[in-house]
Design a protein around this motif. Sequence first.
Motif, PDB file in Angstrom:
ATOM      1  N   VAL A 180       0.859  -1.178   0.000  1.00 21.65           N
ATOM      2  CA  VAL A 180       0.000   0.000   0.000  1.00 21.65           C
ATOM      3  C   VAL A 180       0.903   1.238   0.000  1.00 21.65           C
ATOM      4  CG1 VAL A 180      -1.821   1.241   1.210  1.00 21.65           C
ATOM      5  CG2 VAL A 180      -1.747  -1.266   1.298  1.00 21.65           C
ATOM      6  N   VAL A 181       0.783   2.026  -1.046  1.00 26.37           N
ATOM      7  CA  VAL A 181       1.565   3.251  -1.169  1.00 26.37           C
ATOM      8  C   VAL A 181       0.828   4.372  -0.435  1.00 26.37           C
ATOM      9  CG1 VAL A 181       2.495   4.946  -2.796  1.00 26.37           C
ATOM     10  CG2 VAL A 181       2.413   2.501  -3.426  1.00 26.37           C
ATOM     11  N   VAL A 182       1.527   5.062   0.459  1.00 25.72           N
ATOM     12  CA  VAL A 182       0.930   6.239   1.106  1.00 25.72           C
ATOM     13  C   VAL A 182       1.771   7.436   0.685  1.00 25.72           C
ATOM     14  CG1 VAL A 182       0.138   7.260   3.261  1.00 25.72           C
ATOM     15  CG2 VAL A 182       0.241   4.772   3.034  1.00 25.72           C
ATOM     16  N   GLU A 183       1.175   8.375  -0.039  1.00 27.83           N
ATOM     17  CA  GLU A 183       1.962   9.437  -0.667  1.00 27.83           C
ATOM     18  C   GLU A 183       1.193  10.758  -0.671  1.00 27.83           C
ATOM     19  OE1 GLU A 183       2.386   7.911  -4.711  1.00 27.83           O
ATOM     20  OE2 GLU A 183       0.510   8.881  -5.263  1.00 27.83           O
ATOM     21  N   GLY A 184       1.789  11.765  -1.252  1.00 29.86           N
ATOM     22  CA  GLY A 184       1.142  13.070  -1.357  1.00 29.86           C
ATOM     23  C   GLY A 184       1.600  14.004  -0.259  1.00 29.86           C
ATOM     24  N   GLU A 185       0.666  14.716   0.317  1.00 28.38           N
ATOM     25  CA  GLU A 185       0.987  15.748   1.307  1.00 28.38           C
ATOM     26  C   GLU A 185       1.290  15.127   2.665  1.00 28.38           C
ATOM     27  OE1 GLU A 185       1.528  18.680   0.416  1.00 28.38           O
ATOM     28  OE2 GLU A 185       0.542  18.810  -1.532  1.00 28.38           O
ATOM     29  N   VAL A 186       2.399  14.407   2.709  1.00 26.51           N
ATOM     30  CA  VAL A 186       2.822  13.795   3.979  1.00 26.51           C
ATOM     31  C   VAL A 186       4.317  14.025   4.155  1.00 26.51           C
ATOM     32  CG1 VAL A 186       1.043  11.998   4.078  1.00 26.51           C
ATOM     33  CG2 VAL A 186       3.161  11.570   2.810  1.00 26.51           C
ATOM     34  N   ALA A 187       4.744  14.125   5.402  1.00 25.56           N
ATOM     35  CA  ALA A 187       6.163  14.334   5.666  1.00 25.56           C
ATOM     36  C   ALA A 187       6.963  13.059   5.375  1.00 25.56           C
ATOM     37  CB  ALA A 187       6.364  14.773   7.118  1.00 25.56           C
ATOM     38  N   LYS A 188       6.358  11.907   5.618  1.00 23.99           N
ATOM     39  CA  LYS A 188       7.076  10.650   5.456  1.00 23.99           C
ATOM     40  C   LYS A 188       6.335   9.680   4.546  1.00 23.99           C
ATOM     41  CE  LYS A 188       9.145  10.787  10.073  1.00 23.99           C
ATOM     42  NZ  LYS A 188       9.069  10.201  11.426  1.00 23.99           N
ATOM     43  N   PRO A 189       6.354   9.934   3.240  1.00 22.82           N
ATOM     44  CA  PRO A 189       5.687   8.996   2.329  1.00 22.82           C
ATOM     45  C   PRO A 189       6.321   7.620   2.447  1.00 22.82           C
ATOM     46  CG  PRO A 189       7.082  10.511   1.104  1.00 22.82           C
ATOM     47  CD  PRO A 189       7.063  10.993   2.514  1.00 22.82           C
ATOM     48  N   ARG A 190       5.528   6.598   2.270  1.00 25.65           N
ATOM     49  CA  ARG A 190       6.054   5.271   2.531  1.00 25.65           C
ATOM     50  C   ARG A 190       5.201   4.220   1.845  1.00 25.65           C
ATOM     51  NH1 ARG A 190       6.447   2.814   8.640  1.00 25.65           N
ATOM     52  NH2 ARG A 190       6.742   0.666   7.926  1.00 25.65           N
ATOM     53  N   THR A 191       5.836   3.136   1.455  1.00 26.36           N
ATOM     54  CA  THR A 191       5.098   1.992   0.936  1.00 26.36           C
ATOM     55  C   THR A 191       5.089   0.908   2.004  1.00 26.36           C
ATOM     56  OG1 THR A 191       5.720   2.509  -1.331  1.00 26.36           O
ATOM     57  CG2 THR A 191       4.995   0.263  -0.900  1.00 26.36           C
ATOM     58  N   PHE A 192       3.920   0.504   2.399  1.00 18.50           N
ATOM     59  CA  PHE A 192       3.781  -0.492   3.459  1.00 18.50           C
ATOM     60  C   PHE A 192       3.498  -1.859   2.842  1.00 18.50           C
ATOM     61  CE2 PHE A 192       2.639   3.477   5.458  1.00 18.50           C
ATOM     62  CZ  PHE A 192       3.139   3.383   6.753  1.00 18.50           C
ATOM     63  N   ASP A 193       4.172  -2.866   3.335  1.00 18.64           N
ATOM     64  CA  ASP A 193       3.762  -4.224   2.979  1.00 18.64           C
ATOM     65  C   ASP A 193       2.545  -4.582   3.825  1.00 18.64           C
ATOM     66  OD1 ASP A 193       4.643  -6.840   1.553  1.00 18.64           O
ATOM     67  OD2 ASP A 193       4.090  -7.435   3.595  1.00 18.64           O
ATOM     68  N   ILE A 194       1.633  -5.357   3.253  1.00 20.89           N
ATOM     69  CA  ILE A 194       0.392  -5.657   3.972  1.00 20.89           C
ATOM     70  C   ILE A 194       0.684  -6.340   5.303  1.00 20.89           C
ATOM     71  CG2 ILE A 194       0.017  -7.859   2.751  1.00 20.89           C
ATOM     72  CD1 ILE A 194      -2.735  -5.426   3.885  1.00 20.89           C
ATOM     73  N   ASP A 195       1.728  -7.180   5.347  1.00 19.22           N
ATOM     74  CA  ASP A 195       1.999  -7.886   6.597  1.00 19.22           C
ATOM     75  C   ASP A 195       2.564  -6.948   7.657  1.00 19.22           C
ATOM     76  OD1 ASP A 195       1.067 -10.486   5.837  1.00 19.22           O
ATOM     77  OD2 ASP A 195       2.779 -10.574   4.467  1.00 19.22           O
ATOM     78  N   ASP A 196       3.244  -5.880   7.221  1.00 24.69           N
ATOM     79  CA  ASP A 196       3.691  -4.865   8.185  1.00 24.69           C
ATOM     80  C   ASP A 196       2.495  -4.064   8.699  1.00 24.69           C
ATOM     81  OD1 ASP A 196       6.270  -5.685   7.824  1.00 24.69           O
ATOM     82  OD2 ASP A 196       6.687  -4.210   6.246  1.00 24.69           O
ATOM     83  N   LEU A 197       1.562  -3.768   7.794  1.00 20.90           N
ATOM     84  CA  LEU A 197       0.370  -3.029   8.230  1.00 20.90           C
ATOM     85  C   LEU A 197      -0.406  -3.817   9.281  1.00 20.90           C
ATOM     86  CD1 LEU A 197      -1.158  -1.458   4.986  1.00 20.90           C
ATOM     87  CD2 LEU A 197      -0.163  -0.260   6.939  1.00 20.90           C
TER      88      LEU A 197
END
Lengths: 267, 248
Positions: A53-70
């Motif tokens: 899951v990509v979390v991006e845009g207006e964030v200080a720490k954009p990050r791609t999360f693996d589902i198992d980490d989430l």
Amino acid sequence: GPYAGKPNPDYVVMDKLTAEKDVSTYNNFYEFGTGKQDPADYAGKMKTRPWSVVVEGEVAKPRTFDIDDLLKLAPLEERVYRMRCVEAWSMVIPWEGYSLSTLLKQVEPTSKAKYIEFVTAVQPANMPGLNDRIIDWPYVEALRIDEAMHPLTLMVFGVYGKALPNANGAPLRISIPWKYGFKSGKSIVKIRLVEKMPMTSWVKIAPTEYGFYANVNPEVPHPRWSQATERRIGGGVFAPRAKTLMFNGYADQVASLYSGMDLRRNY
Amino acid sequence: MAGQASAADSMAQANERGSGGGSPQSAEGPPSRRQVLSSGLGARPKWTAKQVGRVKPLVFILALYPVAYWIWLGFNDGLTANPPEFLIRSSGVWALVALCLTLLITPLRRLIGQPALVRCRRMLGLFAFFYTVLHVWAWAYWERDWSLASMWADILQRPFIAIGAIATLAMLALAFTSTRGWIRRMGHYWQVLHWLVYPAAVLSVWHFWLIRAGKNNFFEPYAYGVVVAVLLLIRLGFYIRNRWLPGS
């Protein structure tokens, strides 16, 4: 199992739970077809691992999360939510997940993050419904940032103590219980924080029928049917319709988000 | 007069004329040798009204298939998680199917040269009405809770409900006047009235199209629209042939 969350006593409704079978065989998930049974029939082919899951845009720490980490980011809670579809039927569902705000705190939204957009997966080989040009794929839903940060807004990984069935939006979906069901995106692959109100899928298709807010509201009818009452799934053939509650019964928690707004115009 | 007959399709058998050739034939009784020879498809013998009448009980039973199917689904957990919605939609679709089958009779009897087929038409038309009644009943009970005020409000507020209501009224008029007594009493006006089957069919498809409009999900309404359009165009073809090419 890993998906059996601890029941959270703050989020319980007294209504009878909808049968597990009905929850996962009566769905709108147009990526698999427009029939309610289509997701149950065809979603089995969807690949849910690996999944990120990509979390991006207006964030200080954009990050791609693996589902198992989430899944490990916070303990899962079981919350029983009412689910009211814009088509005037409803369910009561024990979801397993944690508040979306838990994730958002990890990426630190900036002051420009006014809205949040949820993008659903597109797997052409596994989603027969993509051939219908009903929706301009991918399916996109969105919230205002204060709605997204509200503790009721849930990231859902499981239902009934088990991993989400694909038909319900595995491996990760959103649930926003005071809004019509279509606001709760399924099989999320991207979360984008943005400054301007995003164009969402149903608003794009039929702006006179589906608004951005889509708060459950018995006083604002859909152009083709009343929203004053609803049919509770599993009630049997002869069960009377139930009265629909303002904000689907969550008015105490969320009405203040909309104080001063004309909910007929912002439907 | 042949042109009038070709255009005026209806739910019952009245003032029947022959297939295409312009010379009136009786649908009743055994065909004459000349009629057999002048048939559009060569020497194929014409079915008599009696022969078609013998098949009618079978058609009747086949037309009850949807009811049997619903009952079977009901006992086998097959009415989906939302049985009222399923039955409302299913009854509506079957009403449309029966209406299309009714409209198929007139072109079919001309195309295969079997005018006696008309003996099935009233029954199919009445089945279209039967499924329409079930559809309306399901809406009134499950959607409007038997409240007349609520039904009336729904008709006034929602164009697709109003269109369905108008189509239902047309079907009601056709079903009510479908008896031999009414055919006799109304004379020429009976055929004029039974032109209502065309607006009923067009309004039904429009009603179906509108309920799908918000979701852009048009495949089925388009499919039924094409079927109705083809059935009406075939009639138009026969009408033109009879009107302007009387010798053919």
